[in-house]
Enzyme design. Sequence first.
Site, PDB file in Angstrom:
ATOM      1  CG  MET A 252     -41.188-113.594   0.889  1.00  0.00           C
ATOM      2  SD  MET A 252     -41.648-115.246   1.450  1.00  0.00           S
ATOM      3  CE  MET A 252     -43.375-114.962   1.823  1.00  0.00           C
ATOM      4  NE  ARG A 253     -40.336-109.912  -5.666  1.00  0.00           N
ATOM      5  CZ  ARG A 253     -41.224-108.984  -5.992  1.00  0.00           C
ATOM      6  NH1 ARG A 253     -42.049-109.171  -6.991  1.00  0.00           N
ATOM      7  NH2 ARG A 253     -41.284-107.845  -5.330  1.00  0.00           N
TER       8      ARG A 253
ATOM      9  CE  LYS B 131     -46.527-111.191 -12.940  1.00  0.00           C
ATOM     10  NZ  LYS B 131     -47.297-111.541 -14.130  1.00  0.00           N
TER      11      LYS B 131
ATOM     12  CG  ASN C 154     -39.273-122.946  -2.307  1.00  0.00           C
ATOM     13  OD1 ASN C 154     -38.701-122.003  -1.740  1.00  0.00           O
ATOM     14  ND2 ASN C 154     -40.543-123.225  -2.089  1.00  0.00           N
TER      15      ASN C 154
ATOM     16  N   GLY D 103     -32.713-114.810   6.167  1.00  0.00           N
ATOM     17  CA  GLY D 103     -31.593-115.557   5.601  1.00  0.00           C
ATOM     18  C   GLY D 103     -30.988-116.619   6.502  1.00  0.00           C
ATOM     19  CB  SER D 104     -32.126-118.568   9.435  1.00  0.00           C
ATOM     20  OG  SER D 104     -33.296-119.210   8.985  1.00  0.00           O
TER      21      SER D 104
ATOM     22  CG  HIS E 189     -43.619-125.369   1.709  1.00  0.00           C
ATOM     23  ND1 HIS E 189     -44.173-124.124   1.497  1.00  0.00           N
ATOM     24  CD2 HIS E 189     -44.583-126.122   2.307  1.00  0.00           C
ATOM     25  CE1 HIS E 189     -45.412-124.130   1.949  1.00  0.00           C
ATOM     26  NE2 HIS E 189     -45.689-125.318   2.442  1.00  0.00           N
TER      27      HIS E 189
ATOM     28  CB  ILE F  14     -39.595-119.049 -10.102  1.00  0.00           C
ATOM     29  CG1 ILE F  14     -38.923-118.781  -8.753  1.00  0.00           C
ATOM     30  CG2 ILE F  14     -38.564-119.106 -11.231  1.00  0.00           C
ATOM     31  CD1 ILE F  14     -38.219-117.468  -8.622  1.00  0.00           C
TER      32      ILE F  14
HETATM   33  C1  GRF Z   1     -38.304-120.511   5.796  1.00  0.00           C
HETATM   34  O1  GRF Z   1     -39.093-120.825   6.899  1.00  0.00           O
HETATM   35  C2  GRF Z   1     -38.744-121.265   4.564  1.00  0.00           C
HETATM   36  O2  GRF Z   1     -39.369-122.452   4.862  1.00  0.00           O
HETATM   37  C3  GRF Z   1     -39.688-120.332   3.883  1.00  0.00           C
HETATM   38  O3  GRF Z   1     -39.195-119.046   4.168  1.00  0.00           O
HETATM   39  C4  GRF Z   1     -38.464-119.058   5.378  1.00  0.00           C
HETATM   40  C5  GRF Z   1     -37.159-118.386   5.133  1.00  0.00           C
HETATM   41  O4  GRF Z   1     -36.442-118.162   6.313  1.00  0.00           O
HETATM   42  N1  GRF Z   1     -39.745-120.649   2.470  1.00  0.00           N
HETATM   43  P1  GRF Z   1     -34.961-117.599   6.270  1.00  0.00           P
HETATM   44  O5  GRF Z   1     -35.000-116.258   5.538  1.00  0.00           O
HETATM   45  O6  GRF Z   1     -34.098-118.590   5.546  1.00  0.00           O
HETATM   46  O7  GRF Z   1     -34.565-117.440   7.696  1.00  0.00           O
END
Ligand code: GRF
Length: 206
Positions: free
Chosen positions: A94-95, A67, A111, A14-15, A113, A97
């Site tokens: 990690m799913r 998913k 999102n 969750g950073s 990436h 949508i």
């Molecule tokens: C990030 O590196 C993002 O690019 C990817 O998942 C990671 C999530 O990191 N989709 P965090 O949980 O927000 O620290």
Amino acid sequence: MQPLKVAILGSGKGSNCQSIIDAIKAGTLNARIVCVISDVENALILDRAKKNNIPAEYLSAAPFKTKLDGEAERNYLAVLRKYGAEIIVLAGFMRIIKKNLLQAFAGRILNIHPALLPAFPGVESWKQAMDYGAKVAGCTVHIVDEGTDTGPILVQKAVPILENDTAEILHARIQAEEHKAYPEALRFFSENRISMEGRRVKIKMD
Ligand code: GRF
């Protein structure tokens, strides 16, 4: 203008969620996080939300592994509606949508990436970039569509790939840019500055 009502979905540390919390606190983003939802019961992202008095809910997405579909999708939708979310931020969720949620929040699911799309979609894309021998990496905030990492691009930030980088060092450099990119993308929404031309996102400047 009323603060933008943001729901954050995440599976991990969750950073990025934290960077949005911090931007709101700093007064640089006119938004309110109405809820944080995780498909992982003990995910750190839920603790971050609770620490900041943000409603935090664990919602199982079983029986699916990769998913959000079926009854789980319906449960997510119900909770998102309960909190009056206007926009959904995927922050390490990690799913994939699927259709119903995409339709319910058309053009309003974002999102992030860790690559400069359309290069290196998929998993561990910073490693892909490094192994490929690219000299530049980065991150992309995009609108989510039916594909994986294919939606219209909102914000991109680039970082160099240096010769002595390890995958971890490069990932950290990219993440530092992610923490600027997400609040920036949300600011464009909160200030109503976004319009679309085909798949090109146009951002009105002041
Ligand atoms: C990030 O590196 C993002 O690019 C990817 O998942 C990671 C999530 O990191 N989709 P965090 O949980 O927000 O620290």
